[in-house]
Design a protein around this motif. Structure first.
Motif, PDB file in Angstrom:
ATOM      1  N   VAL B 164      40.358   9.152  18.609  1.00  0.00           N
ATOM      2  CA  VAL B 164      41.755   9.456  18.925  1.00  0.00           C
ATOM      3  C   VAL B 164      41.975  10.965  18.899  1.00  0.00           C
ATOM      4  O   VAL B 164      42.634  11.537  19.776  1.00  0.00           O
ATOM      5  N   LEU B 165      41.389  11.617  17.913  1.00  0.00           N
ATOM      6  CA  LEU B 165      41.554  13.059  17.763  1.00  0.00           C
ATOM      7  C   LEU B 165      40.984  13.802  18.969  1.00  0.00           C
ATOM      8  O   LEU B 165      41.560  14.752  19.484  1.00  0.00           O
ATOM      9  N   VAL B 169      42.984  16.317  21.343  1.00  0.00           N
ATOM     10  CA  VAL B 169      42.647  17.721  21.567  1.00  0.00           C
ATOM     11  C   VAL B 169      42.383  17.990  23.045  1.00  0.00           C
ATOM     12  O   VAL B 169      42.752  19.034  23.579  1.00  0.00           O
ATOM     13  N   MET B 170      41.751  17.032  23.715  1.00  0.00           N
ATOM     14  CA  MET B 170      41.328  17.287  25.087  1.00  0.00           C
ATOM     15  C   MET B 170      42.373  16.942  26.140  1.00  0.00           C
ATOM     16  O   MET B 170      42.395  17.540  27.206  1.00  0.00           O
ATOM     17  N   ALA B 208      46.386  14.837   7.120  1.00  0.00           N
ATOM     18  CA  ALA B 208      46.549  13.392   7.244  1.00  0.00           C
ATOM     19  C   ALA B 208      45.189  12.710   7.257  1.00  0.00           C
ATOM     20  O   ALA B 208      44.988  11.676   6.609  1.00  0.00           O
ATOM     21  N   LEU B 209      44.233  13.295   7.978  1.00  0.00           N
ATOM     22  CA  LEU B 209      42.887  12.708   8.010  1.00  0.00           C
ATOM     23  C   LEU B 209      42.259  12.726   6.616  1.00  0.00           C
ATOM     24  O   LEU B 209      41.663  11.735   6.177  1.00  0.00           O
ATOM     25  N   ASN B 248      33.855  22.968  15.701  1.00  0.00           N
ATOM     26  CA  ASN B 248      33.461  22.008  16.716  1.00  0.00           C
ATOM     27  C   ASN B 248      33.637  20.594  16.158  1.00  0.00           C
ATOM     28  O   ASN B 248      32.963  20.220  15.191  1.00  0.00           O
ATOM     29  N   ILE B 249      34.566  19.801  16.729  1.00  0.00           N
ATOM     30  CA  ILE B 249      34.896  18.513  16.109  1.00  0.00           C
ATOM     31  C   ILE B 249      33.726  17.516  16.153  1.00  0.00           C
ATOM     32  O   ILE B 249      33.374  16.942  15.123  1.00  0.00           O
TER      33      ILE B 249
END
Lengths: 356, 304
Positions: B164-165, B169-170, B208-209, B248-249
């Motif tokens: 979801v993140l 972001v994208m 939150a994460l 970098n996620i």
């Protein structure tokens, strides 16, 4: 030659003054005019932290590295010197006649402090070399990691007694208490640390340290071997921390891994930051002040909040944390900034007209 | 063989927790270039909020067999509470030092970390607390490898959150703002990006994460919760973020899982297991020396 004689004279005078002060404090103690807890809290613990703050200031403030692993160096010094005293020299010291016993203890403590200092300096070298490639926040986390690794290693060395070892998580017990009440030795170390750092700063080497802090690239371009000075700062800072650890060990009689947790490193960092990164007097004032403050909390009355009773000493780390945050928000240069306070600051000076 | 598979399973489960915290580190670093040291403490507070939910019997959690929606509601509550804490931290402590040198922000963050830890110590005291949910922390055996339902939920939901993140972001406007701010804060604000809002949002999402991670660890893995609960995981999450390439996620997720597995193997070896916590730091120092940009990061030259 003449300079050396003067230096020896200064040293003798310092030791004499400290011995006198020690005798005075002992007299006060014996006459029970001072409570032991108060004495420890306000004189000797601050001296210990002054040494730590000034030595960390050499790394953090003056050379501009950010080390979060100072407790690790104290840990190395405390454990290795305690091992030396416990395993190798306690039997020797007991051979001396009772009349020279204190002298012998002092001499052996001196050797133990050298061992503690040298081993911590070795640890500083070990930490310094890989960390030289790191800067700023990465260096902070890496040194914190090194401090923790050192603590974990000592926590996992079990045997004590017949077999060599450091006592593990329960701590190293029965370290000979050669430092007595610790006042004289802590004071001597604090004075030595301040003198070395101050005189160092007045020398060419000291200017090189400052150059590394101000701009590493420019310093390198001016022909300063930045690598060398950064390692040197780590080594000297660590050596004093190790000697402080030695005295701590020989005064408490016990060394436990929990005495060298991250919290201690953070406390010392708070002192350096509050005093002003780069000011020796700042480190002294903040080191002594913050410890005295946190010790004072112990003697304050309990209070009630959220339906529970608290004693103010529980607030110690909260105070340190708040000091760090508030100092960073409102006064980033710390109390003293880069300034020093000495005799000269009290002398009347006419302001020179600005050069055109 | 089965033993090693078990290590991998344990490692991936622990790694999922590191990953979910590491994502917060990496996002804040990407946008602000600062290490949010207090992030591990937000994770700890999330676990304590879960504890409060359980002892107060909220959402039917007091019963022996709590409903699935109750568990989900508890995790959401923790996320909301931690989001609020994250926003508070940013407004009170980090915004005033945003334009200061990076070390100043780091010191502030260290102070924040110790402040939260010690406030939690005052409030909840040092004795361990629990928020475990019995019905999901019972372990199942799958062909010789034991895994609990809770661990499975933890793994799937944290991977889901990362997904979801990634979309956030994208594909969204906010994500575009985030990427713009991380590229150049000044230029982004000239182009009409509300930098304050983007940074606040980044902190809120990261917190939150972390809160979700704390709640799920407390509830599903049945770990004892103490005020020091977040410090080590926080540092290890930072190591994960660096390992994957900070900023970098996907790198943070990869780094977290990898570190978890490495640790599981170290912990499984009796000779090495006391050094479990030391290994993370050794990995950090090694990565910083050999490949400072991390596994998925790009090398950038240091500006003079």
């Amino acid at each position: 030659m003449k300079r050396n004689l003067v230096l020896v004279g200064y040293m003798a005078i310092t030791v004499g003054i400290l011995l006198g002060a020690d005798a005075f404090v002992s007299y006060l103690l014996s006459s029970e005019r001072l409570n032991l807890a108060y004495y420890r809290a306000y004189i000797q613990v601050p001296l210990y932290y002054v040494t730590l703050a000034v030595s960390l200031n050499l790394i953090n403030g003056i050379t501009g590295q950010f080390s979060l692993g100072h407790a690790g160096f104290v840990c190395v010094g405390a454990y290795l010197s305690a091992g030396f005293s416990y395993y190798y020299s306690e039997g020797w010291v007991q051979n001396f006649a009772p009349s020279v016993q204190p002298m012998a203890q002092g001499a052996f403590l001196f050797v133990a402090a050298l061992i503690g200092g040298l081993s911590a300096a070795g640890a500083g070298l070990l930490v310094g070399i890989p960390c030289l490639r790191l800067r700023g926040d990465y260096l902070a986390i890496a040194t914190l990691g090194f401090g923790e690794i050192i603590r974990i290693i000592f926590e996992n060395t079990q045997a004590q007694g017949e077999r060599f070892g450091f006592g593990g998580a329960r701590g190293f017990n029965d370290v000979p208490m050669w430092a007595g009440n610790g006042f004289f030795w802590n004071a001597l170390l604090a004075v030595a640390c301040i003198a070395v750092c101050r005189n160092f700063l007045k020398s060419t080497h000291g200017l090189a340290f400052l150059a590394v802090r101000e701009d590493e690239v420019a310093a390198e371009a001016m022909g300063i071997n930045t690598t060398r000075y950064k390692t040197l700062a780590f080594i000297i800072g660590a050596a004093f921390a190790g000697m402080a650890g030695t005295i701590f060990a020989h005064q408490e009689g016990v060394v436990a891994p929990r005495s060298f947790s991250v919290e201690i490193s953070i406390m010392v960092v708070a002192m350096v930051v509050l005093g002003g990164q780069g000011s020796i007097t700042g480190a002294i004032v903040a080191g002594a002040g913050l410890t005295a403050l946190s010790e004072a909390l112990r003697f304050m009355p309990k209070f009630e909040a959220i339906g529970r009773e608290f004693s103010p000493s529980d607030l110690r780390m909260v105070v340190f944390a708040l000091v760090l945050i508030l100092a960073m928000i409102f006064r980033q240069q710390g109390l003293f900034g880069h300034r020093e306070i000495g005799w000269k600051s009290f002398r009347f000076r006419r302001r020179k007209p600005e050069a055109a | 063989m089965e033993q090693y598979l078990q290590y991998v399973v344990n490692g991936v489960q622990q790694g999922a927790i590191y990953a979910i915290i590491a994502v917060g580190y990496t996002m804040v670093y990407g946008v602000l270039r600062m290490i949010n040291f207090a992030h591990g403490e937000v994770y700890m507070l999330g676990a304590f909020v879960a504890h409060l939910c359980v002892i107060n019997g909220l959402y039917g959690l007091g019963s022996d067999n709590p409903p699935a929606w109750g568990i989900a509601a508890m995790v959401l509550t923790c996320m909301a509470a931690c989001m609020a804490i994250g926003i508070l931290i940013e407004r009170l402590a980090y915004r005033p030092v945003r334009n200061a040198p990076r070390l100043i922000a780091l010191i502030t963050a260290i102070g924040m970390s110790f402040l939260l830890q010690n406030l939690a110590l005052l409030w909840f005291q040092a004795s361990p607390k629990y928020a475990s949910v019995e019905s999901v922390s019972r372990s199942l055996s799958l062909g010789g490898i034991s895994i609990s339902l809770g661990q499975l939920i933890l793994l799937v939901s944290s991977l889901g959150m990362m997904f979801v993140l990634r979309i956030l972001v994208m594909k969204t406007n906010f994500g575009r703002g985030m990427r713009a701010v991380s590229e150049d804060m000044g230029a982004a604000s000239l182009m009409g990006v509300n930098v304050d809002k983007v940074i606040l949002g980044t902190f809120a999402i990261g917190a939150a994460l972390a809160g979700a991670g704390g709640a799920m660890t407390a509830a599903f893995v049945a770990s004892p919760i103490t005020p020091y609960f977040g410090f080590m995981p926080g540092l290890k999450a930072f190591v994960s973020a660096v390992l994957g390439g900070i900023g970098n996620i996907p790198g943070a997720v990869l780094g977290g899982l990898l570190l978890g597995v490495i640790e599981a193997f170290v912990a499984g070896n009796p000779a090495l297991s006391p050094y479990r916590d030391a290994v993370a730091f050794a990995v950090l120092i090694l990565v910083l020396m050999v490949r400072p940009a991390g596994l998925l990061g790009r090398a950038t030259a240091e500006k003079v």
